[in-house]
Design a protein around this motif. Structure first.
Motif, PDB file in Angstrom:
ATOM      1  N   ALA A 192       0.810  -1.223   0.000  1.00  0.00           N
ATOM      2  CA  ALA A 192       0.000   0.000   0.000  1.00  0.00           C
ATOM      3  C   ALA A 192       0.840   1.268   0.000  1.00  0.00           C
ATOM      4  O   ALA A 192       0.325   2.353  -0.275  1.00  0.00           O
ATOM      5  N   GLY A 193       2.126   1.136   0.340  1.00  0.00           N
ATOM      6  CA  GLY A 193       2.976   2.321   0.373  1.00  0.00           C
ATOM      7  C   GLY A 193       2.906   3.109   1.668  1.00  0.00           C
ATOM      8  O   GLY A 193       3.236   4.301   1.679  1.00  0.00           O
ATOM      9  N   VAL A 194       2.490   2.471   2.766  1.00  0.00           N
ATOM     10  CA  VAL A 194       2.458   3.187   4.043  1.00  0.00           C
ATOM     11  C   VAL A 194       3.881   3.402   4.546  1.00  0.00           C
ATOM     12  O   VAL A 194       4.782   2.592   4.306  1.00  0.00           O
ATOM     13  N   ALA A 195       4.077   4.514   5.264  1.00  0.00           N
ATOM     14  CA  ALA A 195       5.418   4.913   5.682  1.00  0.00           C
ATOM     15  C   ALA A 195       5.931   4.111   6.866  1.00  0.00           C
ATOM     16  O   ALA A 195       7.149   3.916   7.009  1.00  0.00           O
ATOM     17  N   ALA A 196       5.034   3.680   7.743  1.00  0.00           N
ATOM     18  CA  ALA A 196       5.443   2.974   8.956  1.00  0.00           C
ATOM     19  C   ALA A 196       4.242   2.310   9.589  1.00  0.00           C
ATOM     20  O   ALA A 196       3.087   2.655   9.302  1.00  0.00           O
ATOM     21  N   ILE A 197       4.529   1.354  10.472  1.00  0.00           N
ATOM     22  CA  ILE A 197       3.520   0.767  11.339  1.00  0.00           C
ATOM     23  C   ILE A 197       3.910   1.100  12.773  1.00  0.00           C
ATOM     24  O   ILE A 197       5.043   0.840  13.192  1.00  0.00           O
ATOM     25  N   ILE A 198       2.981   1.716  13.505  1.00  0.00           N
ATOM     26  CA  ILE A 198       3.211   1.959  14.926  1.00  0.00           C
ATOM     27  C   ILE A 198       2.480   0.858  15.676  1.00  0.00           C
ATOM     28  O   ILE A 198       1.243   0.770  15.645  1.00  0.00           O
ATOM     29  N   TYR A 199       3.256   0.001  16.332  1.00  0.00           N
ATOM     30  CA  TYR A 199       2.683  -1.161  17.014  1.00  0.00           C
ATOM     31  C   TYR A 199       2.670  -0.918  18.517  1.00  0.00           C
ATOM     32  O   TYR A 199       3.720  -0.725  19.135  1.00  0.00           O
ATOM     33  N   THR A 200       1.486  -0.914  19.102  1.00  0.00           N
ATOM     34  CA  THR A 200       1.332  -0.688  20.531  1.00  0.00           C
ATOM     35  C   THR A 200       0.764  -1.924  21.209  1.00  0.00           C
ATOM     36  O   THR A 200      -0.300  -2.421  20.827  1.00  0.00           O
ATOM     37  N   ASP A 201       1.474  -2.406  22.220  1.00  0.00           N
ATOM     38  CA  ASP A 201       0.945  -3.462  23.080  1.00  0.00           C
ATOM     39  C   ASP A 201       0.202  -2.759  24.220  1.00  0.00           C
ATOM     40  O   ASP A 201       0.816  -2.156  25.095  1.00  0.00           O
ATOM     41  N   ILE A 202      -1.120  -2.817  24.195  1.00  0.00           N
ATOM     42  CA  ILE A 202      -1.945  -2.040  25.118  1.00  0.00           C
ATOM     43  C   ILE A 202      -1.654  -2.390  26.578  1.00  0.00           C
ATOM     44  O   ILE A 202      -1.626  -1.507  27.450  1.00  0.00           O
ATOM     45  N   LEU A 203      -1.431  -3.655  26.860  1.00  0.00           N
ATOM     46  CA  LEU A 203      -1.214  -4.052  28.248  1.00  0.00           C
ATOM     47  C   LEU A 203       0.118  -3.560  28.796  1.00  0.00           C
ATOM     48  O   LEU A 203       0.333  -3.547  30.004  1.00  0.00           O
ATOM     49  N   ARG A 204       1.015  -3.136  27.915  1.00  0.00           N
ATOM     50  CA  ARG A 204       2.288  -2.561  28.358  1.00  0.00           C
ATOM     51  C   ARG A 204       2.222  -1.035  28.447  1.00  0.00           C
ATOM     52  O   ARG A 204       3.072  -0.428  29.098  1.00  0.00           O
ATOM     53  N   ASP A 205       1.226  -0.434  27.807  1.00  0.00           N
ATOM     54  CA  ASP A 205       1.219   1.018  27.656  1.00  0.00           C
ATOM     55  C   ASP A 205       1.035   1.725  28.993  1.00  0.00           C
ATOM     56  O   ASP A 205       0.083   1.463  29.725  1.00  0.00           O
ATOM     57  N   GLY A 206       1.954   2.638  29.304  1.00  0.00           N
ATOM     58  CA  GLY A 206       1.863   3.422  30.519  1.00  0.00           C
ATOM     59  C   GLY A 206       2.177   2.664  31.785  1.00  0.00           C
ATOM     60  O   GLY A 206       2.124   3.224  32.877  1.00  0.00           O
ATOM     61  N   ALA A 207       2.526   1.374  31.663  1.00  0.00           N
ATOM     62  CA  ALA A 207       2.728   0.544  32.851  1.00  0.00           C
ATOM     63  C   ALA A 207       4.179   0.520  33.320  1.00  0.00           C
ATOM     64  O   ALA A 207       4.473  -0.013  34.398  1.00  0.00           O
ATOM     65  N   MET A 208       5.104   1.081  32.518  1.00  0.00           N
ATOM     66  CA  MET A 208       6.522   1.151  32.880  1.00  0.00           C
ATOM     67  C   MET A 208       7.105  -0.246  33.164  1.00  0.00           C
ATOM     68  O   MET A 208       7.932  -0.429  34.036  1.00  0.00           O
ATOM     69  N   GLN A 209       6.648  -1.230  32.382  1.00  0.00           N
ATOM     70  CA  GLN A 209       7.104  -2.601  32.594  1.00  0.00           C
ATOM     71  C   GLN A 209       7.905  -3.142  31.413  1.00  0.00           C
ATOM     72  O   GLN A 209       8.162  -4.339  31.323  1.00  0.00           O
ATOM     73  N   GLY A 210       8.305  -2.267  30.512  1.00  0.00           N
ATOM     74  CA  GLY A 210       9.063  -2.698  29.345  1.00  0.00           C
ATOM     75  C   GLY A 210       8.159  -3.022  28.179  1.00  0.00           C
ATOM     76  O   GLY A 210       6.987  -3.358  28.352  1.00  0.00           O
ATOM     77  N   PRO A 211       8.684  -2.898  26.960  1.00  0.00           N
ATOM     78  CA  PRO A 211       7.881  -3.203  25.765  1.00  0.00           C
ATOM     79  C   PRO A 211       7.753  -4.701  25.560  1.00  0.00           C
ATOM     80  O   PRO A 211       8.481  -5.492  26.168  1.00  0.00           O
ATOM     81  N   ASN A 212       6.820  -5.079  24.695  1.00  0.00           N
ATOM     82  CA  ASN A 212       6.712  -6.489  24.301  1.00  0.00           C
ATOM     83  C   ASN A 212       7.726  -6.702  23.183  1.00  0.00           C
ATOM     84  O   ASN A 212       7.395  -6.622  21.999  1.00  0.00           O
ATOM     85  N   LEU A 213       8.957  -6.953  23.586  1.00  0.00           N
ATOM     86  CA  LEU A 213      10.064  -7.036  22.632  1.00  0.00           C
ATOM     87  C   LEU A 213       9.862  -8.161  21.629  1.00  0.00           C
ATOM     88  O   LEU A 213      10.046  -7.974  20.423  1.00  0.00           O
ATOM     89  N   ALA A 214       9.462  -9.334  22.117  1.00  0.00           N
ATOM     90  CA  ALA A 214       9.329 -10.495  21.231  1.00  0.00           C
ATOM     91  C   ALA A 214       8.279 -10.262  20.159  1.00  0.00           C
ATOM     92  O   ALA A 214       8.504 -10.537  18.972  1.00  0.00           O
ATOM     93  N   ALA A 215       7.115  -9.730  20.569  1.00  0.00           N
ATOM     94  CA  ALA A 215       6.037  -9.516  19.600  1.00  0.00           C
ATOM     95  C   ALA A 215       6.401  -8.419  18.604  1.00  0.00           C
ATOM     96  O   ALA A 215       6.097  -8.523  17.407  1.00  0.00           O
ATOM     97  N   THR A 216       7.059  -7.373  19.086  1.00  0.00           N
ATOM     98  CA  THR A 216       7.424  -6.271  18.198  1.00  0.00           C
ATOM     99  C   THR A 216       8.477  -6.715  17.194  1.00  0.00           C
ATOM    100  O   THR A 216       8.391  -6.395  16.001  1.00  0.00           O
ATOM    101  N   GLU A 217       9.469  -7.453  17.663  1.00  0.00           N
ATOM    102  CA  GLU A 217      10.506  -7.947  16.749  1.00  0.00           C
ATOM    103  C   GLU A 217       9.909  -8.914  15.736  1.00  0.00           C
ATOM    104  O   GLU A 217      10.248  -8.870  14.541  1.00  0.00           O
ATOM    105  N   ALA A 218       9.000  -9.783  16.185  1.00  0.00           N
ATOM    106  CA  ALA A 218       8.378 -10.739  15.269  1.00  0.00           C
ATOM    107  C   ALA A 218       7.605 -10.023  14.174  1.00  0.00           C
ATOM    108  O   ALA A 218       7.659 -10.399  12.997  1.00  0.00           O
ATOM    109  N   LEU A 219       6.892  -8.962  14.554  1.00  0.00           N
ATOM    110  CA  LEU A 219       6.146  -8.186  13.556  1.00  0.00           C
ATOM    111  C   LEU A 219       7.102  -7.523  12.578  1.00  0.00           C
ATOM    112  O   LEU A 219       6.881  -7.553  11.359  1.00  0.00           O
ATOM    113  N   ALA A 220       8.172  -6.923  13.098  1.00  0.00           N
ATOM    114  CA  ALA A 220       9.138  -6.237  12.231  1.00  0.00           C
ATOM    115  C   ALA A 220       9.787  -7.201  11.245  1.00  0.00           C
ATOM    116  O   ALA A 220      10.122  -6.813  10.114  1.00  0.00           O
TER     117      ALA A 220
END
Length: 242
Positions: free
Chosen positions: A158-186
């Motif tokens: 489609a020509g989109v510039a980027a995907i912003i991937y947010t793990d909702i259960l991590r958001d604002g919780a100061m517990q670290g990102p979902n590294l495995a899921a984000t890397e797998a998506l990338a």
């Protein structure tokens, strides 16, 4: 890897939510433009903006605050929240946004994403917010059966510039990102992936960078709380991954 400091807007104020719940908002300031100027002075390359009220309402609500930010800074800004038609996309890009982020409509009206990406090359990103690997929409209030990877792959051509991937259960919780899921998506798509949700330390940023496949990271609460020093983090992220 680019670090995007986040300004989440609710009722004209800078806030952070916990797990995306509007009634769990912490106010960090009532002058979003001044906060944007601080981020720019610290050396950021981009600023990430979210119209939280807009995400629920389905149309821009914090437009005055966004326009004040655009008038105050020169670094590029991207905005998500309440952007669900071509008129709104065009309006924001004409006002000076570098990039719009389409979230709910990416699920409900993927043809709009494609149309916008054709009309505004390099200026349309897709926001994918998820709980347990499944996409949530409408300010995270509604869950779908759509898998994150399936949605991302559907926009490969489609020509989109980027995907912003947010793990909702991590958001604002100061517990670290979902590294495995984000890397797998990338690794599953060729579109640049920007990580969001839970980025709370310099170590988190280094871990994301050192995957070698994640293009950016968004952080909000950790910058406001002082857990991440923006200038130091930017300098570190410019180093070659170890």
């Amino acid at each position: 890897m680019i670090l995007y400091p986040a300004i989440d807007l609710k009722d004209g104020q800078c806030v952070r939510l916990l797990h995306g719940e509007m009634d769990k908002a912490t106010v960090f300031g009532d002058d979003p433009a001044a906060q944007a100027a601080k981020f720019q002075a610290a050396g950021c390359e981009w600023i990430h903006l979210v119209d939280l009220n807009g995400a629920f309402a389905g149309l821009p609500v914090n437009a005055a605050a966004v326009e004040a930010i655009l008038a105050r800074v020169t670094v590029p800004c991207q905005l998500g929240g309440g952007i669900r038609d071509m008129a709104t996309i065009a309006m924001w890009l004409e006002k000076g946004l570098a990039r719009v982020i389409l979230g709910t409509v990416a699920v409900e009206n993927p043809a709009l994403v494609r149309e916008a990406a054709r009309a505004f090359p390099g200026r349309v990103a897709v926001g994918i917010d998820a709980r347990g690997g499944r996409v949530a929409t409408k300010g995270w209030a509604e869950e779908t059966d759509v898998l994150v990877t399936d949605l991302a792959r559907s926009f490969e051509d489609a020509g989109v510039a980027a995907i912003i991937y947010t793990d909702i259960l991590r958001d604002g919780a100061m517990q670290g990102p979902n590294l495995a899921a984000t890397e797998a998506l990338a690794r599953a798509v060729t579109i640049p992936v920007i990580a969001s949700g839970g980025v709370s330390s310099l170590a988190d940023l280094i871990a994301l960078r050192d995957t070698g496949v994640i293009a950016g990271a968004i952080s909000g609460r950790a910058l406001y709380d002082g857990a991440i020093d923006l200038t130091a983090a930017i300098e570190e992220l410019r180093r070659v991954p170890r």
